[in-house]
Design an enzyme around this catalytic site. Structure first.
Site, mmCIF file in Angstrom:
data_model
loop_
_atom_site.group_PDB
_atom_site.id
_atom_site.type_symbol
_atom_site.label_atom_id
_atom_site.label_comp_id
_atom_site.label_asym_id
_atom_site.label_seq_id
_atom_site.Cartn_x
_atom_site.Cartn_y
_atom_site.Cartn_z
ATOM 1 N N TYR A 1 0.790 -1.230 0.000
ATOM 2 C CA TYR A 1 0.000 0.000 0.000
ATOM 3 C C TYR A 1 0.823 1.283 0.000
ATOM 4 O O TYR A 1 0.261 2.368 -0.105
ATOM 5 C CB TYR A 1 -0.958 -0.002 1.195
ATOM 6 C CG TYR A 1 -1.906 -1.178 1.154
ATOM 7 C CD1 TYR A 1 -2.944 -1.212 0.232
ATOM 8 C CD2 TYR A 1 -1.745 -2.265 2.005
ATOM 9 C CE1 TYR A 1 -3.810 -2.296 0.172
ATOM 10 C CE2 TYR A 1 -2.605 -3.351 1.954
ATOM 11 C CZ TYR A 1 -3.629 -3.358 1.033
ATOM 12 O OH TYR A 1 -4.477 -4.431 0.970
ATOM 13 N N HIS B 1 -8.868 0.348 -6.208
ATOM 14 C CA HIS B 1 -8.087 -0.473 -5.279
ATOM 15 C C HIS B 1 -6.626 -0.118 -5.472
ATOM 16 O O HIS B 1 -6.156 0.008 -6.610
ATOM 17 C CB HIS B 1 -8.301 -1.960 -5.548
ATOM 18 C CG HIS B 1 -9.722 -2.368 -5.398
ATOM 19 N ND1 HIS B 1 -10.299 -2.577 -4.164
ATOM 20 C CD2 HIS B 1 -10.694 -2.556 -6.314
ATOM 21 C CE1 HIS B 1 -11.575 -2.897 -4.335
ATOM 22 N NE2 HIS B 1 -11.841 -2.877 -5.635
#
Length: 150
Positions: free
Chosen positions: A26, A103
């Site tokens: 991330y 996403h």
């Protein structure tokens, strides 16, 4: 550019931990820093960006419902709710606000259970696997659709 476009950015569970959680997937940019960058870009695109992050499904659903009259477009990173929440799906259908699903990671290259989305087939489009750039691409796409192509 014409009228201001109102965008709701929804971030689902665990995205409050951006910058500290699984940084190899991330990244190391925090949610507040991401939001600061997105707000700057949105302003340049004549957009007003509102944001909610919650780990609670009902909070996100309530926000979707309350956006019916004052939001032109939604950008949603449903996170883990992608794979489980028919309730969020139903809320998005009910309010009839166009949305882009995003996403940070490529959900199709991860665990099998992450490869199904309850939102993709009702979205205007899906951006996944482009890291935090996906948020910026969603803003650009909305600008192109709502401002430049009118």
């Amino acid at each position: 550019m014409k009228n201001n476009i109102n965008i709701l950015l929804i971030n689902g569970p665990n995205l409050n931990l951006l910058g500290t959680r699984e940084t190899e997937i991330y990244g190391d940019i925090t949610l507040p820093d991401l939001l600061k960058n997105l707000e700057k870009r949105a302003k340049k695109l004549n957009m007003s960006l509102k944001h909610i992050q919650s780990n609670a499904e009902h909070v996100l659903i309530d926000k979707i419902h309350s956006s019916r009259k004052n939001i032109n477009y939604i950008i949603i990173n449903p996170a883990a709710f992608t794979h489980t929440s028919i309730a969020i799906r139903d809320a998005l259908i009910a309010v009839e606000i166009p949305f882009i699903e995003i996403h940070i990671s490529n959900i199709y290259s991860r665990e099998d259970f992450r490869s199904h989305s309850w939102l993709s087939d009702i979205s205007q489009g899906v951006i996944c696997g482009l890291g935090l750039d996906g948020y910026h691409w969603a803003l650009e796409t909305i600008s192109n659709r709502l401002i430049h192509l009118k």
